[in-house]
Design a protein around this motif. Structure first.
Motif, short mmCIF file in Angstrom:
data_model
loop_
_atom_site.label_atom_id
_atom_site.label_comp_id
_atom_site.label_asym_id
_atom_site.label_seq_id
_atom_site.Cartn_x
_atom_site.Cartn_y
_atom_site.Cartn_z
N ILE A 113 0.82 -1.14 0.15
CA ILE A 113 -0.13 -0.06 0.03
C ILE A 113 1.01 1.28 0.05
O ILE A 113 0.32 2.41 -0.57
N GLY A 114 2.01 1.31 0.57
CA GLY A 114 2.97 2.22 0.75
C GLY A 114 3.50 2.54 -0.65
O GLY A 114 3.60 3.70 -0.88
N LEU A 115 3.84 1.65 -1.26
CA LEU A 115 4.41 1.73 -2.70
C LEU A 115 3.53 2.22 -3.58
O LEU A 115 3.97 2.75 -4.46
N LEU A 116 2.28 1.73 -3.70
CA LEU A 116 1.30 2.02 -4.36
C LEU A 116 0.93 3.44 -4.11
O LEU A 116 0.79 4.28 -5.38
N ALA A 117 1.00 4.11 -2.99
CA ALA A 117 0.81 5.62 -2.91
C ALA A 117 2.05 6.38 -3.43
O ALA A 117 1.50 7.32 -4.04
N LEU A 118 3.16 5.92 -3.14
CA LEU A 118 4.29 6.50 -4.04
C LEU A 118 4.38 6.37 -5.50
O LEU A 118 4.78 7.28 -6.04
N THR A 119 3.68 5.27 -5.98
CA THR A 119 3.47 5.37 -7.38
C THR A 119 2.69 6.08 -7.88
O THR A 119 2.75 6.82 -8.93
N VAL A 120 1.41 6.21 -7.31
CA VAL A 120 0.41 7.05 -7.90
C VAL A 120 0.64 8.73 -7.86
O VAL A 120 0.16 9.55 -8.17
N GLY A 121 1.52 8.86 -6.52
CA GLY A 121 1.99 10.18 -6.17
C GLY A 121 0.71 11.18 -5.92
O GLY A 121 -0.49 10.71 -5.36
N LEU A 122 0.85 12.53 -6.03
CA LEU A 122 -0.17 13.38 -5.54
C LEU A 122 -1.43 13.27 -6.63
O LEU A 122 -1.43 12.88 -7.54
N GLY A 123 -2.64 13.66 -5.74
CA GLY A 123 -4.07 13.44 -6.53
C GLY A 123 -5.00 12.71 -5.74
O GLY A 123 -4.89 12.23 -4.59
N ASP A 124 -6.16 12.55 -6.47
CA ASP A 124 -7.36 11.86 -5.99
C ASP A 124 -6.78 10.29 -5.48
O ASP A 124 -7.40 9.89 -4.37
N GLN A 125 -6.12 9.67 -6.14
CA GLN A 125 -5.94 8.23 -5.85
C GLN A 125 -4.88 8.18 -4.43
O GLN A 125 -5.35 7.27 -3.35
N SER A 126 -4.12 9.01 -4.32
CA SER A 126 -3.48 8.76 -2.89
C SER A 126 -4.16 9.42 -1.85
O SER A 126 -3.89 8.95 -0.59
N GLN A 127 -5.10 10.23 -1.96
CA GLN A 127 -5.97 10.75 -1.02
C GLN A 127 -7.21 9.48 -0.64
O GLN A 127 -7.37 9.36 0.59
N GLU A 128 -7.59 8.92 -1.68
CA GLU A 128 -8.21 7.72 -1.44
C GLU A 128 -7.54 6.65 -0.73
O GLU A 128 -8.16 6.13 0.34
N ILE A 129 -6.34 6.39 -0.93
CA ILE A 129 -5.50 5.48 -0.20
C ILE A 129 -5.54 5.75 1.21
O ILE A 129 -5.76 4.68 2.16
N LEU A 130 -5.46 7.08 1.58
CA LEU A 130 -5.33 7.33 3.03
C LEU A 130 -6.49 7.10 3.65
O LEU A 130 -6.71 6.47 4.79
N GLU A 131 -7.69 7.87 3.28
CA GLU A 131 -8.71 7.72 3.76
C GLU A 131 -9.48 6.07 3.82
O GLU A 131 -10.00 5.74 4.78
N GLU A 132 -9.12 5.45 2.66
CA GLU A 132 -9.59 4.03 2.99
C GLU A 132 -8.80 3.01 4.01
O GLU A 132 -9.30 2.41 4.37
N SER A 133 -7.68 3.51 3.99
CA SER A 133 -6.63 2.61 4.86
C SER A 133 -6.53 3.21 6.13
O SER A 133 -6.05 2.31 7.00
N VAL A 134 -6.83 4.25 6.74
CA VAL A 134 -6.33 4.85 7.88
C VAL A 134 -7.01 3.98 9.03
O VAL A 134 -6.53 3.75 9.99
#
Length: 438
Positions: A113-134
């Motif tokens: 999941i951390g690697l996925l966030a670094l791959t997508v970078g800034l934007g809606d997808q990384s915000q979705e990762i944070l909100e879905e995962s926290v």
């Protein structure tokens, strides 16, 4: 029914079969369907697809092996095409592994999941990762005691917040979740068991990593004083990694000028006859800073004891010598890291902490990501030489990322503005502290 059977067979080929014929046949079929693609790339695509399918398997060892393969793939290359197609599926399957899997599976899924966030970078997808995962990550922290599981979750939470935290409240929420693992009196979630040195080290380094992104903070001066006092107590611990992590966090706090800011506010209030409750006096701030300086000076000169690792000792001495110089003279350390034919330079504690944390998290994938990851280029204002004379981004990715009206570019602009504001604030408060000391 037939499709479901074929899908299961495909993922079983890679992870459970001793006969490689079916896997080779699958690759050959894919190659014939997509002529002109490089054979190695086709094989990598097949491996990733089969690894993702294997996350549906009931056998834990199969899922673990699949997660290892995904980590390797994301470390060796930036998987933009795969993420474009399978982003939601990969995220939700990893979250399922965290909720239901073993400690090892949770650790691996957190890293993906951390690697996925670094791959997508800034934007809606990384915000979705944070909100879905926290929430799943926070629940997993409370339900486990194994150091490997806890440290992996903490690092994952730090990374996804670093990339996807769009506002200060999200960052502060993650920092509180992390801090409560070792110092629960600052929050409501009490941790009964004593954390191991590995957990303490990861908590402090993850918390400090996120502190590098904070441009305003809602905690009052009394809480900050408690934090610095606690970090000072960690400098007395036997474990060297704990001492090093605490030293870096203290360096960052003093570089941010947090205590100096509160002390200056208290001094101004005292002059006006309106001292606020819980304020930090100049005497408290200077006394604590003097204590930390003495501790750091002792650690910079520590002799190696029996059984102590020479490399760790040298790391500690070097760090604390730099910290002494910073606390006494205001000079932050400069570092240079070789990235292929380029050098990445840092000249502040916050940059060095960001670099060290990302280098640790990415491991063997650090160089590849620093060469090709647009998000990391923005973080460090680093522009590498072109690899093989061409960009690794597709024309569609360039359009999405480079367009001045795109959501990604707008997020990138906000991020860069925040980085510049942080650097400016550090310089202002550091200058004010130097004037005060004179």
């Amino acid at each position: 029914m037939g499709k479901k059977s074929q899908r299961k067979n495909a993922r079983m080929d890679l992870f459970d079969s001793d006969d490689d014929t079916s896997s080779i046949s699958s690759s050959s079929t894919m190659q014939s369907e997509r002529p002109g693609m490089d054979d190695l790339q086709v094989h990598k695509d097949v491996m990733l697809d089969q690894s993702l399918d294997a996350l549906y398997e009931k056998r834990s060892s199969t899922r673990e092996q699949a997660l290892v393969s995904i980590v390797d793939a994301f470390n060796s290359d930036l998987q933009h095409d795969f993420v474009d197609k399978k982003f939601a599926t990969l995220l939700h399957q990893c979250l399922h592994c965290i909720k239901k899997g073993s400690s090892k599976e949770t650790s691996l899924a957190s890293h993906v999941i951390g690697l996925l966030a670094l791959t997508v970078g800034l934007g809606d997808q990384s915000q979705e990762i944070l909100e879905e995962s926290v929430t799943p990550l926070s629940q997993a922290l409370r339900s486990g005691r194994e150091a490997l599981k806890i440290t992996s979750i903490l690092e994952c939470l730090a990374i996804i917040t670093f990339v996807g935290g769009a506002n200060p409240e999200q960052t502060e929420r993650s920092m509180q979740i992390i801090w409560q693992m070792i110092h629960p009196k600052l929050g409501s979630n009490v941790v009964a068991t004593k954390p191991s040195p590995a957990v303490i080290t990861t908590v402090v380094s993850s918390w400090a990593f996120l502190l590098t992104t904070v441009d305003r903070w809602t905690l009052g001066p009394k809480i900050w004083l408690e934090i610095v006092t606690y970090l000072s107590s960690l400098l007395e611990k036997d474990d060297r990694s704990v001492r090093i992590a605490a030293g870096e966090a203290l360096a960052l706090i003093f570089e941010l000028g947090t205590l100096e800011k509160f002390a200056a506010e208290a001094k101004g209030s005292a002059a006006n006859g309106s001292v606020k409750e819980g304020s930090v006096s100049q005497e408290n701030m200077h006394g604590l800073k003097s204590k930390v300086t003495n501790q750091v000076r002792d650690l910079a000169a520590e002799a190696g004891g029996k059984g102590s690792a020479k490399k760790d000792l040298n790391t500690q001495r070097s760090l604390f010598k730099d910290l002494v110089e910073f606390l006494e003279d205001g000079v932050a350390p400069e570092t240079s890291t070789k990235i292929g034919g380029d050098s990445l330079q840092t000249s502040s504690w916050y940059q060095m902490i960001q670099l060290n944390f990302l280098k640790h998290f990415l491991g063997g994938g650090f160089i590849k990501h620093m060469q090709e990851n647009e998000f990391l280029h923005d973080v460090f204002s680093f522009t590498p030489k072109k690899i093989s004379g061409h960009s690794t981004m597709s024309s569609e990715e360039k359009r999405l990322f480079k367009s001045p009206n795109s959501a990604l570019n707008k997020a990138r602009t906000l991020f860069l503005n925040k980085q510049r504001m942080l650097a400016k604030n550090m310089n202002v408060w550091h200058y004010a502290a130097m004037v005060e000391n004179e």
